[in-house]
Design an enzyme around this catalytic site. Sequence first.
Site, PDB file in Angstrom:
ATOM      1  N   GLU A  27       0.849  -1.155   0.054  1.00 41.08           N
ATOM      2  CA  GLU A  27      -0.112   0.102  -0.060  1.00 41.08           C
ATOM      3  C   GLU A  27       0.981   1.200  -0.018  1.00 41.08           C
ATOM      4  O   GLU A  27       2.137   1.289   0.282  1.00 41.08           O
ATOM      5  CB  GLU A  27      -0.889  -0.090   1.304  1.00 41.08           C
ATOM      6  N   LYS A 162      -3.223  -1.860  16.039  1.00 42.26           N
ATOM      7  CA  LYS A 162      -2.899  -1.059  16.981  1.00 42.26           C
ATOM      8  C   LYS A 162      -4.070  -0.998  18.164  1.00 42.26           C
ATOM      9  O   LYS A 162      -5.048  -0.862  17.782  1.00 42.26           O
ATOM     10  CB  LYS A 162      -2.461   0.364  16.619  1.00 42.26           C
TER      11      LYS A 162
HETATM   12  N1  PSU Z   1      -2.846   1.413  10.901  1.00 43.89           N
HETATM   13  C1  PSU Z   1      -1.502   1.376  10.857  1.00 43.89           C
HETATM   14  N2  PSU Z   1      -0.833   1.783   9.932  1.00 43.89           N
HETATM   15  C2  PSU Z   1      -1.270   2.539   8.914  1.00 43.89           C
HETATM   16  C3  PSU Z   1      -2.796   2.502   8.753  1.00 43.89           C
HETATM   17  C4  PSU Z   1      -3.365   1.952   9.782  1.00 43.89           C
HETATM   18  O1  PSU Z   1      -0.977   0.952  12.065  1.00 43.89           O
HETATM   19  O2  PSU Z   1      -0.766   3.265   8.158  1.00 43.89           O
HETATM   20  C5  PSU Z   1      -3.444   3.313   7.448  1.00 43.89           C
HETATM   21  C6  PSU Z   1      -3.671   2.041   6.411  1.00 43.89           C
HETATM   22  O3  PSU Z   1      -3.551   2.697   5.075  1.00 43.89           O
HETATM   23  C7  PSU Z   1      -4.961   1.745   6.555  1.00 43.89           C
HETATM   24  C8  PSU Z   1      -5.485   3.087   6.828  1.00 43.89           C
HETATM   25  O4  PSU Z   1      -5.819   0.985   5.575  1.00 43.89           O
HETATM   26  O5  PSU Z   1      -4.539   3.574   7.669  1.00 43.89           O
HETATM   27  C9  PSU Z   1      -6.984   3.183   7.706  1.00 43.89           C
HETATM   28  O6  PSU Z   1      -7.431   4.296   7.897  1.00 43.89           O
HETATM   29  P1  PSU Z   1      -9.151   4.459   8.575  1.00 43.89           P
HETATM   30  O7  PSU Z   1      -8.910   3.991   9.922  1.00 43.89           O
HETATM   31  O8  PSU Z   1      -9.180   5.973   8.051  1.00 43.89           O
HETATM   32  O9  PSU Z   1      -9.919   3.521   7.601  1.00 43.89           O
END
Ligand code: PSU
Length: 306
Positions: A27, A162
Site C-alpha cells: 500500500e 494497534k
Molecule cells: N494502521 C496502521 N498504519 C497505517 C494505517 C493504519 O497501523 O498506516 C493506514 C492504512 O493505510 C489503513 C488506514 O488502511 O490507515 C486505515 O485508515 P482508516 O482508519 O481511516 O480507515
Amino acid sequence: MALNKYLDVSPEVAEALANGRPVVALESTIISHGMPYPQNVETALAVENIIRENGATPATIAVIGGRLKAGCTKEEIEYLGKAGTNVTKASRRDLAVLCARGQDGATTVTTTMIIAHMAGIKVFATGGIGGVHRGAETTMDISADLEELAHTPVMVVCAGAKSILDLGLTLEYLETHGVPVLGYGTRELPAFYTRHSGFSVDYQVDTPEELAAAFRASLELGFEGGMLVTNPIPEEYSMDPAVINAAIDEALAQAKANGIHGKETTPFLLAKVKELTGGDSLDSNIQLVFNNAKVAAQTAACLAGK
Ligand code: PSU
Ligand code: MN
C-alpha cells in the site's frame, strides 16, 4: 484478461502475472501518511527488495494522475513519499472522483485490495489495518478496511491492529462479516507494536504452505472475501507495552481534545504515538513491515506453486 480501463499494471508486474509467478501488493498510505520522509521512501524500497529476495515481485499500489497503478516506479514511490500528506488518503469512496479528475491518491488497505484484485494479485503485505475505533458505539468510526476484507478476495498480511483501536470489537466485526483471522505462529492477536493483546484469533497457522492452502480453499469455495493474517512483530523489535499504551492513551486524549474525526483520525493518532515515543515506534513499525513482506512473499510463492 480484460483489465479495467483505469488500471495500469507495470511491465514487471504484468510479466510476472502472465507467467503465473508470485506477486505481492503493497500500500501507499503507509508511505504518504504513515511515516515521515525520507524513512518512508527508504522503507518502501527496502520492502520491495525483501519481497524480491523471497522469490516474488513487488507491486506498490497508488493512484497517480487518475490512473490506478499496480506497480509503482522508484520515482513514483519517491514522489509519494515527498508529497506526504498532500496526497489524498484514498479509500473506496475516493477512487471514482480521483479517477474522474485525474488526481493522485495514496491507497489504504481498502483501495490497495481493490486495485490488487483488479490486477489479479492475491497477496498483500502491510503494517497495520484499520478497524473499529474505541468509542465506535457512539462515533460509528469503523474503518472501510474491514468491509473490504469481507468482500474482496485478497489475503492481507499485517502485524495485527494497534490498540488505538478497540481490538475486541474489531474481531467481533470480522467474525460477523465472515473474515477468517489467522495467527502466524500464534493463537493470540498481535497488537502491532507488541506480540500480545489478550485476544484470541480463530486459527494458528505455522507455515506459508498452510497459509496458501487456506487461501486457495477460500478461492476454490468461491468466497468473495479476503483473509487476514496477523504476524507478530519479531520479539527483538517489540515495544514495552506500558510505554506504548501510555502513548496511545495520550494520543487518544489529544485527538478528542482537538476534535479530530473522519479520515484524519488514524493518521493523527499514528503521528502522535510516534512523536510521544521519540521515534522508537517508527523503528518497530519498519521492522514489522519487513517481517510481513517476507511471509507474504513466501505465501504468494506457495500459491503460485513456485
Ligand atoms: N494502521 C496502521 N498504519 C497505517 C494505517 C493504519 O497501523 O498506516 C493506514 C492504512 O493505510 C489503513 C488506514 O488502511 O490507515 C486505515 O485508515 P482508516 O482508519 O481511516 O480507515
Ligand atoms: Mn475512520
